[in-house]
Design a protein around this motif. Structure first.
Motif, mmCIF file in Angstrom:
data_model
loop_
_atom_site.group_PDB
_atom_site.id
_atom_site.type_symbol
_atom_site.label_atom_id
_atom_site.label_comp_id
_atom_site.label_asym_id
_atom_site.label_seq_id
_atom_site.Cartn_x
_atom_site.Cartn_y
_atom_site.Cartn_z
ATOM 1 N N ARG A 167 0.838 -1.195 0.000
ATOM 2 C CA ARG A 167 0.000 0.000 0.000
ATOM 3 C C ARG A 167 0.876 1.249 0.000
ATOM 4 N NH1 ARG A 167 -5.106 -0.673 -1.512
ATOM 5 N NH2 ARG A 167 -5.932 0.901 -0.076
ATOM 6 N N SER A 168 0.516 2.201 -0.836
ATOM 7 C CA SER A 168 1.333 3.391 -1.037
ATOM 8 C C SER A 168 1.398 4.289 0.195
ATOM 9 C CB SER A 168 0.794 4.195 -2.223
ATOM 10 O OG SER A 168 0.912 3.461 -3.411
ATOM 11 N N GLY A 169 0.285 4.447 0.891
ATOM 12 C CA GLY A 169 0.269 5.330 2.052
ATOM 13 C C GLY A 169 1.280 4.907 3.101
ATOM 14 N N ASP A 170 1.291 3.623 3.429
ATOM 15 C CA ASP A 170 2.227 3.110 4.425
ATOM 16 C C ASP A 170 3.669 3.205 3.930
ATOM 17 O OD1 ASP A 170 0.121 2.520 6.080
ATOM 18 O OD2 ASP A 170 0.038 0.397 5.540
ATOM 19 N N CYS A 171 3.886 2.833 2.677
ATOM 20 C CA CYS A 171 5.246 2.845 2.137
ATOM 21 C C CYS A 171 5.780 4.272 2.042
ATOM 22 C CB CYS A 171 5.275 2.163 0.776
ATOM 23 S SG CYS A 171 6.919 1.637 0.267
ATOM 24 N N SER A 172 4.899 5.219 1.768
ATOM 25 C CA SER A 172 5.314 6.616 1.705
ATOM 26 C C SER A 172 5.774 7.111 3.074
ATOM 27 C CB SER A 172 4.159 7.481 1.189
ATOM 28 O OG SER A 172 3.770 7.083 -0.105
ATOM 29 N N ALA A 213 -0.178 11.682 2.525
ATOM 30 C CA ALA A 213 -1.360 12.129 1.785
ATOM 31 C C ALA A 213 -1.241 11.768 0.303
ATOM 32 C CB ALA A 213 -1.548 13.633 1.949
ATOM 33 N N MET A 214 -0.053 11.969 -0.260
ATOM 34 C CA MET A 214 0.138 11.670 -1.674
ATOM 35 C C MET A 214 0.094 10.168 -1.921
ATOM 36 S SD MET A 214 2.799 14.593 -2.966
ATOM 37 C CE MET A 214 2.284 14.423 -4.675
ATOM 38 N N GLY A 215 0.732 9.400 -1.037
ATOM 39 C CA GLY A 215 0.664 7.947 -1.179
ATOM 40 C C GLY A 215 -0.738 7.414 -0.963
ATOM 41 N N GLY A 216 -1.428 7.940 0.056
ATOM 42 C CA GLY A 216 -2.785 7.487 0.353
ATOM 43 C C GLY A 216 -3.764 7.761 -0.772
ATOM 44 N N SER A 217 -3.552 8.883 -1.461
ATOM 45 C CA SER A 217 -4.430 9.193 -2.588
ATOM 46 C C SER A 217 -4.268 8.141 -3.678
ATOM 47 C CB SER A 217 -4.102 10.585 -3.148
ATOM 48 O OG SER A 217 -2.852 10.593 -3.824
ATOM 49 N N GLY A 218 -3.055 7.603 -3.791
ATOM 50 C CA GLY A 218 -2.811 6.554 -4.767
ATOM 51 C C GLY A 218 -3.511 5.262 -4.410
ATOM 52 N N ASP A 219 -3.593 4.955 -3.111
ATOM 53 C CA ASP A 219 -4.302 3.738 -2.690
ATOM 54 C C ASP A 219 -5.778 3.805 -3.074
ATOM 55 O OD1 ASP A 219 -2.055 2.530 -1.570
ATOM 56 O OD2 ASP A 219 -2.381 3.481 0.371
#
Length: 329
Positions: A109-114, A261-267
């Motif tokens: 998941r992008s949010g966590d990895c970000s 926020a940017m990673g989470g938007s990707g999820d």
């Protein structure tokens, strides 16, 4: 008399100082602003302007008008733009330690990895790579998907395919899978599939819709090739020249907050894109490999991680720190 004149002059300048024009920062964004990440940075622009007490104005330059993915870092360093967004795939030699998200099976998941990317920087694990810029956000685009004109269900189905990939790690993954990697820019994805230059493109799920690959491919598979690490950098001199209120506003609204926020938007965009693909008549969409097949892919792709550890400064230390932070996040 002199004291009177000095006091009068000082009072005369107070209104001018109070109504000083805000500092305009040029933000190069070489992608469509209507993407999920683009909407986040637009919202951030409004937020930071408000938090700066009107000392800042963010001027966005979307597309290739002032910067491209190939030169955005140079544009920031040379102060052609003050802030720039880019992907690390173009700059893995300059930021080798920051490439852990692109390794197979290390992130989902992008949010966590970000958040992990930012913490690796904030705790000093990767900080030595950022001496020439001021990072505002370190984040990843969503998990990879394979958009293809050929049905792919197993590792054997990938053999012999021509796959469009971005960056060295994805190129290595394609080669290990028995495919021929093809390097093209995002603007060329559509035509590559349409004309048969390639029969597959490795791209994020939302990116596949942005570039309308659903119109030239019928088969959509989630693949564990890794995520796409990205950045928002600011020129250090541009930051240093700002008034205190503007600096404080930037510091308060960026960092892990903006990264997540940017990673989470990707999820969210990924979940929406997968749902969209599944609704298309005549299309075959598989979001995740079955466990047994995923284990097989992991074995095939394991040399990528081993080589990365060997060739990256502090590779084992960085990857251990990445995994430890992922467990906490």
């Amino acid at each position: 008399m002199n004291k009177f004149i000095s006091a009068a002059l000082a009072l005369a300048f107070v209104p001018a100082l109070a109504h000083a024009e805000p500092v305009t920062l040029k933000f190069g964004y070489p992608a469509p602003m209507q993407t999920a990440a683009g909407q986040v940075v637009l919202a951030w622009g409004k937020e930071v302007e408000k938090a700066s007490n009107s000392t800042l104005k963010i001027q966005f330059f979307p597309g290739s008008s002032v910067a491209t993915f190939n030169n955005v870092l140079d544009r920031v360093l040379n102060r052609v733009i003050d802030i720039g967004f880019g992907v690390f795939g173009e700059y893995t030699k300059q930021f080798p330690r920051s490439d852990t998200p692109s390794l197979p099976f290390e992130c989902t998941r992008s949010g966590d990895c970000s958040a992990v990317m930012w913490r690796l920087y904030a705790t000093g694990v990767t900080a030595m790579e950022y001496g020439s810029v001021k990072p505002l956000a370190l984040f990843t685009f969503p998990t990879s998907s394979l958009q293809s004109t050929k049905l792919v269900r197993t590792a054997d189905d990938v053999k012999g395919m021509k796959l469009v990939v971005t960056g060295r790690t994805l190129s290595e993954a394609a080669t290990l899978m028995g495919a021929a990697p093809v390097t093209l820019g995002p603007q060329e994805y559509f035509q590559a599939l349409q004309r048969g230059v390639a029969n597959g493109v490795v791209v994020s799920w939302p990116g596949a819709l942005v570039f309308k690959l659903d119109e030239v491919s019928k088969y959509h598979l989630g693949v564990p090739f890794g995520l796409f690490p990205s950045f928002v950098f600011m020129n250090k001199d541009s930051y240093a020249a700002l008034p205190a209120a503007a600096k404080a506003a930037i510091d308060e609204t960026t960092g892990e907050k903006l990264s997540r926020a940017m990673g989470g938007s990707g999820d969210k965009a990924t979940d929406d894109a997968i749902a969209k693909f599944r609704s298309l008549p005549g299309h075959v969409t598989v979001a995740e490999l079955p466990p047994a097949e995923a284990a097989r892919w992991k074995t095939i792709l394991a040399p990528i991680t081993a080589e990365w550890i060997k060739n990256t400064p502090d590779g084992a230390k960085v990857l251990d720190a990445h995994r430890a932070l992922m467990a906490k996040v």
